[in-house]
Write a protein that holds these residues in place. Sequence first.
Motif, PDB file in Angstrom:
ATOM      1  N   LEU A 111      -5.494   0.288   0.977  1.00 50.07           N
ATOM      2  CA  LEU A 111      -4.086  -0.299   1.195  1.00 50.07           C
ATOM      3  C   LEU A 111      -4.288  -1.508   1.982  1.00 50.07           C
ATOM      4  O   LEU A 111      -3.150  -2.426   2.296  1.00 50.07           O
ATOM      5  N   GLU A 112      -5.504  -2.024   2.269  1.00 44.80           N
ATOM      6  CA  GLU A 112      -5.846  -3.176   2.817  1.00 44.80           C
ATOM      7  C   GLU A 112      -4.985  -3.260   4.236  1.00 44.80           C
ATOM      8  O   GLU A 112      -4.573  -4.436   4.727  1.00 44.80           O
ATOM      9  N   ILE A 113      -4.910  -2.490   4.797  1.00 41.50           N
ATOM     10  CA  ILE A 113      -4.215  -2.317   6.126  1.00 41.50           C
ATOM     11  C   ILE A 113      -5.476  -2.801   7.438  1.00 41.50           C
ATOM     12  O   ILE A 113      -5.078  -3.652   8.127  1.00 41.50           O
ATOM     13  N   LYS A 114      -6.480  -2.267   6.992  1.00 44.48           N
ATOM     14  CA  LYS A 114      -7.600  -2.407   8.291  1.00 44.48           C
ATOM     15  C   LYS A 114      -8.808  -2.234   7.344  1.00 44.48           C
ATOM     16  O   LYS A 114      -9.209  -1.134   6.658  1.00 44.48           O
ATOM     17  N   ARG A 115      -9.853  -3.260   7.266  1.00 44.19           N
ATOM     18  CA  ARG A 115     -11.160  -2.962   6.872  1.00 44.19           C
ATOM     19  C   ARG A 115     -12.108  -1.874   7.646  1.00 44.19           C
ATOM     20  O   ARG A 115     -12.267  -2.182   8.885  1.00 44.19           O
TER      21      ARG A 115
ATOM     22  N   GLN B 247      -2.138   0.640  -4.823  1.00 40.51           N
ATOM     23  CA  GLN B 247      -1.509   1.096  -3.553  1.00 40.51           C
ATOM     24  C   GLN B 247      -0.997   2.604  -3.635  1.00 40.51           C
ATOM     25  O   GLN B 247      -1.067   3.213  -2.597  1.00 40.51           O
TER      26      GLN B 247
ATOM     27  N   PHE C  69      -6.835   3.250   4.352  1.00 39.45           N
ATOM     28  CA  PHE C  69      -6.536   2.231   5.029  1.00 39.45           C
ATOM     29  C   PHE C  69      -7.190   0.983   4.441  1.00 39.45           C
ATOM     30  O   PHE C  69      -6.758  -0.015   4.304  1.00 39.45           O
ATOM     31  N   ASN C  70      -8.425   1.361   3.694  1.00 42.08           N
ATOM     32  CA  ASN C  70      -9.176   0.051   3.060  1.00 42.08           C
ATOM     33  C   ASN C  70      -8.503  -0.019   1.772  1.00 42.08           C
ATOM     34  O   ASN C  70      -8.143  -1.211   1.158  1.00 42.08           O
TER      35      ASN C  70
ATOM     36  N   LEU D  12      -4.439   8.453   2.008  1.00 46.75           N
ATOM     37  CA  LEU D  12      -4.066   8.696   3.351  1.00 46.75           C
ATOM     38  C   LEU D  12      -3.580   9.949   3.478  1.00 46.75           C
ATOM     39  O   LEU D  12      -3.997  10.529   4.745  1.00 46.75           O
TER      40      LEU D  12
ATOM     41  N   GLY E 262      -3.763   4.473  -2.797  1.00 46.11           N
ATOM     42  CA  GLY E 262      -4.115   4.370  -1.543  1.00 46.11           C
ATOM     43  C   GLY E 262      -3.308   5.256  -0.581  1.00 46.11           C
ATOM     44  O   GLY E 262      -3.770   5.866   0.366  1.00 46.11           O
ATOM     45  N   LEU E 263      -2.055   5.383  -0.898  1.00 46.04           N
ATOM     46  CA  LEU E 263      -1.114   6.267  -0.136  1.00 46.04           C
ATOM     47  C   LEU E 263      -1.427   7.760  -0.207  1.00 46.04           C
ATOM     48  O   LEU E 263      -1.602   8.423   0.865  1.00 46.04           O
TER      49      LEU E 263
END
Length: 230
Positions: free
Chosen positions: A200-204, A35, A197-198, A42, A38-39
Amino acid sequence: MIGTFVNVGTVVAGSLIGLLLHARLSERVTKIAFQAIGLFTLMLGLQMALQVQNVLVMIFALIIGSVSGELLDVEAGFNKAGDQVKRIFKSSHDRFTEGIVTAFLLFCMGSLTILGAIQEGTGHAPTLLLTKSIMDGFASIALSSTLGIGVLFSAIPLLVYQGGLTLFAGLLENVLDEAFIQEVVACGGILLMGLGFNLLEIKRIKVANMLPSLLVVVLLLVLTGFFQGA
């Protein structure tokens, strides 16, 4: 291509360390590390994207490039290539292909990849790529501890892509200017945000299918410059 070779070496070393640590780290630890990556991805993508100066070129490049990539199904091609490597090395890891594709996008879409390749390709010391090597080394530790051995094999497309950019930059040394580079970096930032986003599994988001946008933005910038000069 000293900078690229060092970069490949740190990715391989980091991946091996991550694989060794995987058995010793709990799922909670690997998840929070993932994570964090991921951050960071982003944030880095947003920082790059905000460099855009020609918004219309960016929008058209993203739309044309993404639609082209979707029609060609670039992501499926990446996955097939990853699955082929997986079969060759007889890996049983269920996230092998995901590891290759995710790591490749993370290591190759950043501003340091483009700027570093241009720096070394135009005959300067590979300072940026050496800095990127350190960052990618630590990132590969976190990624491989979660996604497995596929991250290690991302070093192959990294060598081809970043090395190719370096050689290409050497050929276009007299053509590239700061404004041109800035727009390409900004477009790469948008793609990095999608990858964030991928992670962090927010949106594929099919980031791989958006890769042609990088080529389209270059073509649009060349055409824009041509008509402005006409």
